[in-house]
Design a protein around this motif. Sequence first.
Motif, mmCIF file in Angstrom:
data_model
loop_
_atom_site.group_PDB
_atom_site.id
_atom_site.type_symbol
_atom_site.label_atom_id
_atom_site.label_comp_id
_atom_site.label_asym_id
_atom_site.label_seq_id
_atom_site.Cartn_x
_atom_site.Cartn_y
_atom_site.Cartn_z
ATOM 1 N N UNK A 167 0.813 -1.215 0.000
ATOM 2 C CA UNK A 167 0.000 0.000 0.000
ATOM 3 C C UNK A 167 0.847 1.266 0.000
ATOM 4 N N UNK A 168 0.259 2.340 -0.512
ATOM 5 C CA UNK A 168 1.033 3.546 -0.719
ATOM 6 C C UNK A 168 1.055 4.510 0.439
ATOM 7 N N UNK A 169 0.079 4.430 1.371
ATOM 8 C CA UNK A 169 0.019 5.395 2.466
ATOM 9 C C UNK A 169 0.093 4.733 3.840
ATOM 10 N N UNK A 170 -0.729 3.715 4.066
ATOM 11 C CA UNK A 170 -0.797 3.084 5.382
ATOM 12 C C UNK A 170 -0.582 1.583 5.249
ATOM 13 N N UNK A 171 0.225 1.055 6.119
ATOM 14 C CA UNK A 171 0.470 -0.384 6.189
ATOM 15 C C UNK A 171 -0.473 -0.984 7.224
ATOM 16 N N UNK A 172 -1.458 -1.745 6.776
ATOM 17 C CA UNK A 172 -2.458 -2.332 7.675
ATOM 18 C C UNK A 172 -1.953 -3.668 8.199
ATOM 19 N N UNK A 173 -1.961 -3.812 9.508
ATOM 20 C CA UNK A 173 -1.551 -5.048 10.168
ATOM 21 C C UNK A 173 -2.741 -5.598 10.939
ATOM 22 N N UNK A 174 -3.121 -6.841 10.663
ATOM 23 C CA UNK A 174 -4.227 -7.500 11.346
ATOM 24 C C UNK A 174 -3.675 -8.392 12.449
ATOM 25 N N UNK A 175 -4.317 -8.325 13.606
ATOM 26 C CA UNK A 175 -3.885 -9.156 14.729
ATOM 27 C C UNK A 175 -4.425 -10.570 14.556
#
Length: 716
Positions: free
Chosen positions: A363-371
């Motif tokens: 992704x270009x703006x935010x790195x989403x991390x799922x627990x």
Amino acid sequence: MKLYLEQTVRTQLRPCCEVSLGYKTELTDVVPLDGVTFNQVDCISLQAGGDPICLKKQNDTSGALVQVFPGPAVIVPEQNKLKDYNKKSDFPKTHQLRQGDTISLTLHEIQRKSAQQQDLDVDDEEVLEIKPVYHTLICREGRVWHDTGIVCYDSTSSAIPVAQFIATRPLTAECSQFSFEIMNPGVGCYIAIGLVHRRYRMNRQPGWDPSSIAFHADDGGVFIGSGWPLRRTEPCHVGDVMTCVMDWEQQKVSFFKNDKMLYTSNKLKRVPTGGFFPCVGLHSKARAVRLLDLDPWLPPKEGGDMSLEAPMLTSHLTKSNIPQYMYVKVSQCNTVPPSTHVKIPALPPAFDTYKYGNLWISPGLKLSLHRQKQNLEGWLMLHNPSKDLVGFVVKSTPACIDLVRHLDPGASCTVLINKPGTDITSMSKVEIAWFALDSGKVYTEKEINDIYSVLTAESYHTHMLKVKITETQVSDVTRLKRKAEGDPDIQDQYELQVRRNGSLVDSYYLAAGRYTCVLPREGQAGLQNILLRYPRFPTFDLPNIFQRGMRLIAQPTENTYAECVIADVTHDGLGLTLEFSPKDQDENTLLCVEADSPAIQLEELPLEVIEEMSTVIKGRRRARREINLMGPRQSKRNLMTEPRQSKRNLMTEPRQSKRNLMTEPRQNKRNLMTEPRQNKRNLMTEPRQNKRNLMTFQHQNFFLLMRHPPQKGSHS
């Protein structure tokens, strides 16, 4: 100059009280909680692993509960699902309940910004444009990178459902095949390529259900409408290309691995209504493929036959990766333009892209991390669109991620970040640095890292990604939105703060309504292991803004000061509604002012006003104390005397009635008993009298005969 301080202002201040009865604390499992008066409650754990602390909306008959602690705050649809949710979840230590812990819950009303300020904030936030390339009829638990055609498994559910990526167009004689390359096989390589009908069931790999056929990469099995493979061929691995071809003349389906045919089916007996649609199936995390064909994934042709009820995709990308579906029936009518015969499905969930020079970042703006249990997982993808060899270094702050690699010209790289949550929770940003390398040379990670260490800032490019951590959704449990994830939604009214032993655990957004803090538990009602109470000394850590329920000194008119209560605050926080009690009036008055009005922004108060205010407040406190000390006793005495008198009257009346009822039957019985006796006596007396008369008459005759015997020859 006068100051009006009436004692009958219709409002309540936040109390400082415990849940108690007299001198003895009451053990209760229900405590009211709202955003103004009773906005704070303490929960004291009496043993480790106690009952879950929940909020329940008043007058809500659905049975839904908001579990606040342990774990992150979630909405559970039913109470009987709490046990299963807590059993399956593995909460971090910061969200676990230990013996002696004090969990404090606090509600604050959300102060929303004005519409103009919200528009400015939206304009200031950078948004990357996503150009749609790949369209889907159904997209479940997956996400696509339109610039490269990479499809990733992207689900927030811990149940690991099957990800389905189904094309909008069925295979035809003009477009009779499609293929993809395995980018990331994950553990087990549970990836499938096949054909399905347009209403294929969710959470099913292609080939498992009727009217579908597929080739699975993990075991090389060919599945035709069954959960057991009809034949096993060669398995596939990372870098392999899987292809599906439909032969319309022979009515057969063939599967290929790297252009090598592995299986050809028999002649198909039937084709489902609407045709066979290409489908990609991913059945575990860390799976990613790259689509190699574009034609099957184009939007439906204008004027095409979409008259049947085909599922139309409606995706809410900002809330969930799981799309919602609705069924639309398009009527065939000659008067309707051809363009209206086609309902184009909505775009599938997609990654945005940051493009600069010889590297694309997604992704270009935010790195989403799922627990996921104890770990945090997320996708980071890079693509080299140039003809040069590119080296890159990925580092995080704090240092949790350290990745060094290179990309060949035209190559893509998919990286699944999988780190323990305890190490990565505090990570706030990820920095990516890249630079050109000499073509035709093979570099090791150590060599690339050495080159990067000696480069100056002008010799390489950098890009920064913000980190966003989201919790995993467990079955039908809905997670509350955290304050750190952005602004509240329209339906949110409160900010819920959860503290453990005085330290802030997290803040959430809560929907409007009146809530009650409850302790749902199983077994006997007396086995309570958490004590609920209002705090003796509330924190009063309110923000520096106006809130409903506050008291302030205002100047409604010239030379007049009054103690007012904020009855209402506008959503933007710029308008106030004040309530105060004018002198010699029975009802309170409402006054609407602006937040910056001179009526409340008083620069100074006259000394006599302060002295008079102090006198009135002291008198009010003394009056309240007298009312509290004397009023209740007298009321209690009256209340006790009246029931006693009523009870005495009620007891006396039944006694009198009972006495009358008992006396009347006795009298009747006595009369009834006397009458037979009298009759019997009369009956007995009459025979005796007759007998006596008869005996007397006979006796008299006897004496007469004795005295005067009859003469001979005479008749007696």
